[in-house]
Design a protein around this motif. Structure first.
Motif, PDB file in Angstrom:
ATOM      1  N   TYR A  61      11.988 121.435   7.305  1.00  0.00           N
ATOM      2  CA  TYR A  61      12.785 121.211   8.506  1.00  0.00           C
ATOM      3  C   TYR A  61      11.912 121.045   9.747  1.00  0.00           C
ATOM      4  O   TYR A  61      10.726 121.396   9.761  1.00  0.00           O
ATOM      5  N   ALA A  62      12.541 120.499  10.779  1.00  0.00           N
ATOM      6  CA  ALA A  62      11.935 120.423  12.106  1.00  0.00           C
ATOM      7  C   ALA A  62      12.853 121.174  13.067  1.00  0.00           C
ATOM      8  O   ALA A  62      14.063 120.937  13.093  1.00  0.00           O
ATOM      9  N   TRP A  63      12.278 122.090  13.855  1.00  0.00           N
ATOM     10  CA  TRP A  63      13.032 122.918  14.785  1.00  0.00           C
ATOM     11  C   TRP A  63      12.562 122.566  16.200  1.00  0.00           C
ATOM     12  O   TRP A  63      11.378 122.692  16.511  1.00  0.00           O
ATOM     13  N   LYS A  64      13.474 122.151  17.049  1.00  0.00           N
ATOM     14  CA  LYS A  64      13.112 121.656  18.380  1.00  0.00           C
ATOM     15  C   LYS A  64      13.599 122.607  19.461  1.00  0.00           C
ATOM     16  O   LYS A  64      14.798 122.895  19.561  1.00  0.00           O
ATOM     17  N   TYR A  85      22.387 120.793  26.180  1.00  0.00           N
ATOM     18  CA  TYR A  85      21.690 119.575  25.777  1.00  0.00           C
ATOM     19  C   TYR A  85      21.264 119.615  24.319  1.00  0.00           C
ATOM     20  O   TYR A  85      21.123 118.559  23.682  1.00  0.00           O
ATOM     21  N   CYS A  86      21.078 120.808  23.758  1.00  0.00           N
ATOM     22  CA  CYS A  86      20.881 120.886  22.312  1.00  0.00           C
ATOM     23  C   CYS A  86      22.130 120.385  21.583  1.00  0.00           C
ATOM     24  O   CYS A  86      22.043 119.625  20.609  1.00  0.00           O
ATOM     25  N   ARG A  87      23.289 120.799  22.061  1.00  0.00           N
ATOM     26  CA  ARG A  87      24.536 120.377  21.418  1.00  0.00           C
ATOM     27  C   ARG A  87      24.801 118.890  21.645  1.00  0.00           C
ATOM     28  O   ARG A  87      25.334 118.197  20.764  1.00  0.00           O
ATOM     29  N   GLU A  88      24.423 118.385  22.805  1.00  0.00           N
ATOM     30  CA  GLU A  88      24.521 116.943  23.050  1.00  0.00           C
ATOM     31  C   GLU A  88      23.588 116.174  22.127  1.00  0.00           C
ATOM     32  O   GLU A  88      23.946 115.117  21.595  1.00  0.00           O
ATOM     33  N   GLU A  89      22.383 116.694  21.946  1.00  0.00           N
ATOM     34  CA  GLU A  89      21.434 116.039  21.042  1.00  0.00           C
ATOM     35  C   GLU A  89      22.005 115.969  19.630  1.00  0.00           C
ATOM     36  O   GLU A  89      21.912 114.938  18.961  1.00  0.00           O
ATOM     37  N   LEU A  90      22.606 117.062  19.180  1.00  0.00           N
ATOM     38  CA  LEU A  90      23.221 117.074  17.855  1.00  0.00           C
ATOM     39  C   LEU A  90      24.356 116.062  17.772  1.00  0.00           C
ATOM     40  O   LEU A  90      24.425 115.247  16.842  1.00  0.00           O
ATOM     41  N   ARG A  91      25.261 116.094  18.752  1.00  0.00           N
ATOM     42  CA  ARG A  91      26.425 115.204  18.745  1.00  0.00           C
ATOM     43  C   ARG A  91      26.016 113.740  18.762  1.00  0.00           C
ATOM     44  O   ARG A  91      26.496 112.924  17.956  1.00  0.00           O
ATOM     45  N   LEU A  92      25.127 113.390  19.656  1.00  0.00           N
ATOM     46  CA  LEU A  92      24.761 111.988  19.831  1.00  0.00           C
ATOM     47  C   LEU A  92      23.954 111.454  18.648  1.00  0.00           C
ATOM     48  O   LEU A  92      24.158 110.322  18.200  1.00  0.00           O
ATOM     49  N   ASN A  93      23.055 112.257  18.127  1.00  0.00           N
ATOM     50  CA  ASN A  93      22.223 111.785  17.031  1.00  0.00           C
ATOM     51  C   ASN A  93      22.973 111.715  15.713  1.00  0.00           C
ATOM     52  O   ASN A  93      22.552 110.985  14.805  1.00  0.00           O
ATOM     53  N   ARG A  94      24.057 112.448  15.604  1.00  0.00           N
ATOM     54  CA  ARG A  94      24.844 112.333  14.384  1.00  0.00           C
ATOM     55  C   ARG A  94      25.532 110.981  14.260  1.00  0.00           C
ATOM     56  O   ARG A  94      26.032 110.631  13.187  1.00  0.00           O
ATOM     57  N   ARG A  95      25.541 110.206  15.325  1.00  0.00           N
ATOM     58  CA  ARG A  95      26.118 108.861  15.232  1.00  0.00           C
ATOM     59  C   ARG A  95      25.291 107.969  14.308  1.00  0.00           C
ATOM     60  O   ARG A  95      25.836 107.095  13.623  1.00  0.00           O
ATOM     61  N   LEU A  96      23.978 108.149  14.301  1.00  0.00           N
ATOM     62  CA  LEU A  96      23.095 107.307  13.493  1.00  0.00           C
ATOM     63  C   LEU A  96      22.252 108.090  12.496  1.00  0.00           C
ATOM     64  O   LEU A  96      21.482 107.496  11.746  1.00  0.00           O
ATOM     65  N   ALA A  97      22.358 109.428  12.510  1.00  0.00           N
ATOM     66  CA  ALA A  97      21.533 110.239  11.605  1.00  0.00           C
ATOM     67  C   ALA A  97      22.240 111.549  11.288  1.00  0.00           C
ATOM     68  O   ALA A  97      21.655 112.632  11.438  1.00  0.00           O
ATOM     69  N   ALA A  98      23.489 111.469  10.842  1.00  0.00           N
ATOM     70  CA  ALA A  98      24.272 112.684  10.612  1.00  0.00           C
ATOM     71  C   ALA A  98      23.621 113.607   9.593  1.00  0.00           C
ATOM     72  O   ALA A  98      23.684 114.833   9.715  1.00  0.00           O
ATOM     73  N   VAL A 100      20.493 114.043   9.068  1.00  0.00           N
ATOM     74  CA  VAL A 100      19.224 114.598   9.569  1.00  0.00           C
ATOM     75  C   VAL A 100      19.483 115.769  10.519  1.00  0.00           C
ATOM     76  O   VAL A 100      18.796 116.792  10.461  1.00  0.00           O
ATOM     77  N   TYR A 101      20.472 115.616  11.382  1.00  0.00           N
ATOM     78  CA  TYR A 101      20.741 116.612  12.424  1.00  0.00           C
ATOM     79  C   TYR A 101      21.718 117.650  11.880  1.00  0.00           C
ATOM     80  O   TYR A 101      22.899 117.386  11.720  1.00  0.00           O
ATOM     81  N   LEU A 102      21.210 118.848  11.598  1.00  0.00           N
ATOM     82  CA  LEU A 102      21.953 119.839  10.839  1.00  0.00           C
ATOM     83  C   LEU A 102      22.743 120.816  11.698  1.00  0.00           C
ATOM     84  O   LEU A 102      23.889 121.130  11.403  1.00  0.00           O
ATOM     85  N   ASP A 103      22.119 121.324  12.780  1.00  0.00           N
ATOM     86  CA  ASP A 103      22.785 122.419  13.487  1.00  0.00           C
ATOM     87  C   ASP A 103      22.057 122.714  14.797  1.00  0.00           C
ATOM     88  O   ASP A 103      20.930 122.264  15.013  1.00  0.00           O
ATOM     89  N   MET A 130      16.664 120.195  12.239  1.00  0.00           N
ATOM     90  CA  MET A 130      16.722 118.854  11.657  1.00  0.00           C
ATOM     91  C   MET A 130      16.003 118.824  10.316  1.00  0.00           C
ATOM     92  O   MET A 130      15.105 119.625  10.058  1.00  0.00           O
ATOM     93  N   VAL A 131      16.371 117.871   9.481  1.00  0.00           N
ATOM     94  CA  VAL A 131      15.615 117.592   8.269  1.00  0.00           C
ATOM     95  C   VAL A 131      14.278 116.971   8.678  1.00  0.00           C
ATOM     96  O   VAL A 131      14.224 116.119   9.567  1.00  0.00           O
ATOM     97  N   ARG A 132      13.223 117.410   8.041  1.00  0.00           N
ATOM     98  CA  ARG A 132      11.910 116.816   8.291  1.00  0.00           C
ATOM     99  C   ARG A 132      11.767 115.566   7.438  1.00  0.00           C
ATOM    100  O   ARG A 132      11.968 115.607   6.216  1.00  0.00           O
ATOM    101  N   LEU A 133      11.419 114.452   8.058  1.00  0.00           N
ATOM    102  CA  LEU A 133      11.415 113.158   7.380  1.00  0.00           C
ATOM    103  C   LEU A 133      10.009 112.760   6.933  1.00  0.00           C
ATOM    104  O   LEU A 133       9.036 113.023   7.639  1.00  0.00           O
ATOM    105  N   PRO A 134       9.906 112.089   5.780  1.00  0.00           N
ATOM    106  CA  PRO A 134       8.593 111.625   5.307  1.00  0.00           C
ATOM    107  C   PRO A 134       7.985 110.596   6.263  1.00  0.00           C
ATOM    108  O   PRO A 134       8.597 109.572   6.561  1.00  0.00           O
ATOM    109  N   GLU A 135       6.792 110.867   6.686  1.00  0.00           N
ATOM    110  CA  GLU A 135       6.129 110.014   7.669  1.00  0.00           C
ATOM    111  C   GLU A 135       5.955 108.584   7.187  1.00  0.00           C
ATOM    112  O   GLU A 135       6.101 107.625   7.962  1.00  0.00           O
TER     113      GLU A 135
END
Length: 359
Positions: A61-64, A85-98, A100-103, A130-135
């Protein structure tokens, strides 16, 4: 594996995490750098500092954690704002990466004053999990390794065309959209005027003057974009390092701190991605992406408008790069050169836009 880089670049993952002298922030960072702090087992934790946040990478995982700071358009000083803004980041990014963005997870304080992730105590801060993605499967690395071509362009264009088509168009009249673009040029000029004198001699003024001239001489074709419903609340920071092309598609790191900055023509956002493709790859790749996008989306803005949008996004990138000049944690000379590079591109593209418009 890769971190989820922030909207304004990252420091080396191997560099020590820096902080101010405020002891609570230092304690939080030390806690989050320890593998024992996380609910899931992890052999290691790698930390990356961005302009507005710290990212902690466990095995999966990635923790921001957002910085308690105020700078430019961002104000994260209050705990409640960082949570928002953490909750906004989750909400907005779930539009294209649901997937990946866990909680959003609280960093809590126990009765004896220790930190705990997701505990029952008082919230001392908030993190996006977030899920950590393969580089290797990020778009920028595919480009660098020669594994990015027309098929990948078609995949991206298809996902993004469906995304934009599903958004509600902004209620902007053609006249209001033209006025908005002129106002943004004025605001960008104010940003440049306040930037460190290290780039004061750069030709940003000429680029902005030419952009205003383009807008004023082509209000009809520009305004038509609003009339056609092309102005939407988009991603806001669509760059190759934010596009994941593994077995599941995702676009990460939506610009969460300003809705106004997310409002743009979908073609301008694609132009931004194409601009960054040119920076990572070459001009041919940029043109290929734009060609595939127009064919896939059924939205073929003329060449002069695309060049104008490329110039606008280059100005935005120049300003974002210049913001780093005030932060001692970043390589000053690198960001001076990056700012100069984008200003040069902005001038080049607006000249191409004006030339194409005159033909």
């Amino acid at each position: 594996m890769t971190p989820l880089p922030d909207e304004h670049g990252t420091r080396s993952a191997d560099a020590p995490v820096s902080t101010d002298d405020e002891p609570t922030t230092g304690r939080k960072l030390r806690f989050l750098q320890s593998p024992a702090s996380y609910p899931e087992a992890t052999e290691d934790v790698r930390s990356i500092e961005t302009h507005f946040a710290w990212v902690f990478l466990t095995d999966e995982y990635a923790w921001k954690l957002k910085k308690p700071m105020r700078a430019q358009a961002v104000d994260y000083r209050r705990l409640e704002d960082r949570e928002y803004y953490c909750r906004e980041e989750l909400r907005l990014n779930r539009r294209l990466a649901a997937w990946v963005y866990l909680d959003v997870v609280a960093l809590t304080v126990t009765a004896d004053g220790a930190f705990e992730l997701g505990g029952d105590g008082r919230a001392a801060d908030w993190l996006v999990k977030m899920v950590r993605l393969p580089e290797a499967e990020m778009m920028d690395n595919l480009i660098r390794s020669g594994r990015f071509g027309e098929a990948e362009c078609e995949r991206i264009a298809g996902h993004l065309a469906r995304f934009y088509a599903g958004l509600t168009p902004e209620r902007l009249t053609p006249e209001a959209y033209v006025s908005r673009l002129l106002a943004e040029a004025d605001e960008q000029q104010r940003h440049f005027a306040g930037i460190d004198d290290a780039i004061a001699t750069q030709p940003w003024q000429a680029a902005l003057d030419d952009q205003r001239r383009y807008i004023r001489t082509r209000p009809g074709p520009i305004g038509e974009r609003a009339a056609a419903g092309r102005i939407v609340e988009a991603h806001g920071d669509l760059r190759p390092q934010h596009v994941y092309l593994g077995s599941r598609f995702a676009v990460i790191d939506c610009l969460e701190f300003s809705r106004d900055l997310r409002i743009q023509d979908s073609a301008e956002e694609i132009a931004f991605l194409a601009l960054e493709c040119q920076r990572v790859g070459d001009r041919e790749l940029r043109d290929l992406l734009l060609e595939v996008w127009q064919a896939t989306s059924g939205d073929p803005p003329d060449a002069s408008l695309l060049s104008f949008y490329l110039s606008r996004r280059a100005i935005v990138r120049a300003i974002l790069s210049a913001w780093h000049l005030d932060d001692p944690h970043f390589d000053r000379q690198h960001y001076i050169e990056e700012t100069e590079h984008y200003v040069g591109l902005a001038r080049q593209f607006i000249r191409e836009a004006l030339s194409a418009a005159e033909r």
